[in-house]
Design an enzyme around this catalytic site. Structure first.
Site, short mmCIF file in Angstrom:
data_model
loop_
_atom_site.label_atom_id
_atom_site.label_comp_id
_atom_site.label_asym_id
_atom_site.label_seq_id
_atom_site.Cartn_x
_atom_site.Cartn_y
_atom_site.Cartn_z
N CYS A 93 26.13 42.85 -44.46
CA CYS A 93 25.82 42.96 -43.04
C CYS A 93 26.98 43.48 -42.18
O CYS A 93 27.26 44.66 -42.23
CB CYS A 93 25.29 41.62 -42.54
SG CYS A 93 24.29 41.82 -41.06
N ARG A 126 16.90 42.17 -32.17
CA ARG A 126 17.54 41.87 -33.46
C ARG A 126 16.49 41.97 -34.56
O ARG A 126 15.32 41.62 -34.35
CB ARG A 126 18.16 40.46 -33.43
CG ARG A 126 19.30 40.34 -32.47
CD ARG A 126 20.12 39.09 -32.74
NE ARG A 126 20.91 39.18 -33.96
CZ ARG A 126 22.06 39.85 -34.07
NH1 ARG A 126 22.55 40.51 -33.04
NH2 ARG A 126 22.72 39.87 -35.22
N HIS A 188 21.74 38.54 -46.40
CA HIS A 188 22.41 37.25 -46.54
C HIS A 188 21.49 36.40 -47.40
O HIS A 188 20.58 36.87 -48.02
CB HIS A 188 22.55 36.58 -45.17
CG HIS A 188 23.37 37.32 -44.18
ND1 HIS A 188 24.73 37.21 -44.12
CD2 HIS A 188 23.02 38.16 -43.17
CE1 HIS A 188 25.19 37.95 -43.12
NE2 HIS A 188 24.17 38.54 -42.53
N1 GLN Z 1 27.04 41.85 -35.76
C1 GLN Z 1 26.28 42.70 -36.62
C2 GLN Z 1 24.89 42.95 -36.10
O1 GLN Z 1 24.36 42.13 -35.37
C3 GLN Z 1 26.24 42.10 -38.02
C4 GLN Z 1 25.51 40.79 -38.10
C5 GLN Z 1 25.61 40.09 -39.40
O2 GLN Z 1 26.58 40.20 -40.13
N2 GLN Z 1 24.59 39.27 -39.68
O3 GLN Z 1 24.27 43.94 -36.42
#
Ligand code: GLN
Length: 240
Positions: A93, A126, A188
């Site tokens: 990520c 998101r 993840h």
């Molecule tokens: N901050 C990054 C995003 O929101 C990565 C997030 C993460 O590692 N889960 O895209």
């Protein structure tokens, strides 16, 4: 013989139990009498990448990515050389995004390591979901994603085709990147505990890079496979 793992910035890049990936690699090695050592890299500490058999970069919030950016960029040449020479690197990520050219946020742009020809831009929602991928070599790969960034991987080979979830950008139907001995992904979960085939692939790459026999003793993966299958059944098979 000991396999050495460098865990970069575990204090900042460790979302959703990403450290479970390191635990998985260690345990699966230990069960086969392969010793491991993990060196956590904090602050401005510098390491000699050629001493390592695996470099791990976890996920982080935008704020944490900003905090590690300069530290990573200061080792850009060394990390690139490590990767170009076949060093094994797993990035999740936020760590995945930082391997690319940049991660463009609303107000600023986080410069990346330019190891991968990928570009990431933040979207207005998101992308949060369980994820199931299909990879020709590994079969299904399961995980969980939560990212604002949308990543364009250009001509890179993806880690998998999205069977469920959003993947790199929610549009092109692909997730992650495989480049040389780099596995970069939004997943993840942690990623590795429920994907033992992928974990063993990583261990094999580590052994091969060190010039050691990479034949791995089979393990009893019934619990891991059951957890994996539960996700595939719930999000893919039940929808057919
Ligand atoms: N901050 C990054 C995003 O929101 C990565 C997030 C993460 O590692 N889960 O895209």
């Amino acid at each position: 013989m000991k396999l050495r793992i460098a865990h970069l910035y575990p204090d900042l890049l460790n979302l959703y139990g990403d450290i479970g990936n390191i635990t998985t690699i260690r345990k699966r090695c230990e069960w086969r009498d392969i010793q491991t050592q993990v060196d956590s890299v904090y602050g401005n500490k510098k390491i000699t990448f050629t001493d390592y058999d695996l470099v791990f970069l976890g996920g982080g919030s935008d704020r944490e990515q900003l905090l590690v950016r300069d530290k990573l960029i200061s080792m850009k040449k060394e990390i690139s050389a490590y990767v170009e020479n076949g060093g094994v690197l797993v990035a999740v990520c936020g760590g995945y995004q930082l391997l690319g050219s940049y991660y463009k946020l609303e107000k600023e742009t986080i410069q990346g390591l330019e190891i991968l020809d990928i570009q990431t831009e933040v979207g207005d929602t998101r992308l949060i979901s369980n994820v199931v991928l299909e990879n020709e070599q590994f079969g299904t790969i399961v995980g969980f994603e939560n990212h604002g960034g949308r990543t364009n991987i250009n001509n890179h080979t993806p880690l998998g085709k999205v069977l469920y979830g959003n993947g790199n950008n929610g549009k092109d139907g692909y997730e992650g990147v495989v480049y040389k001995n780099v596995i970069a992904t939004y997943l993840h979960g942690s990623l590795l505990p429920k994907n033992p085939v992928l974990s063993d692939h990583i261990i094999k790459m580590m052994l091969e890079q060190r010039g050691l026999p990479s034949e791995l003793k089979p393990l009893d993966d019934s619990i891991e496979n059951e957890a994996h299958k539960y996700i595939v059944d719930r999000f893919v098979n039940s929808k057919k």
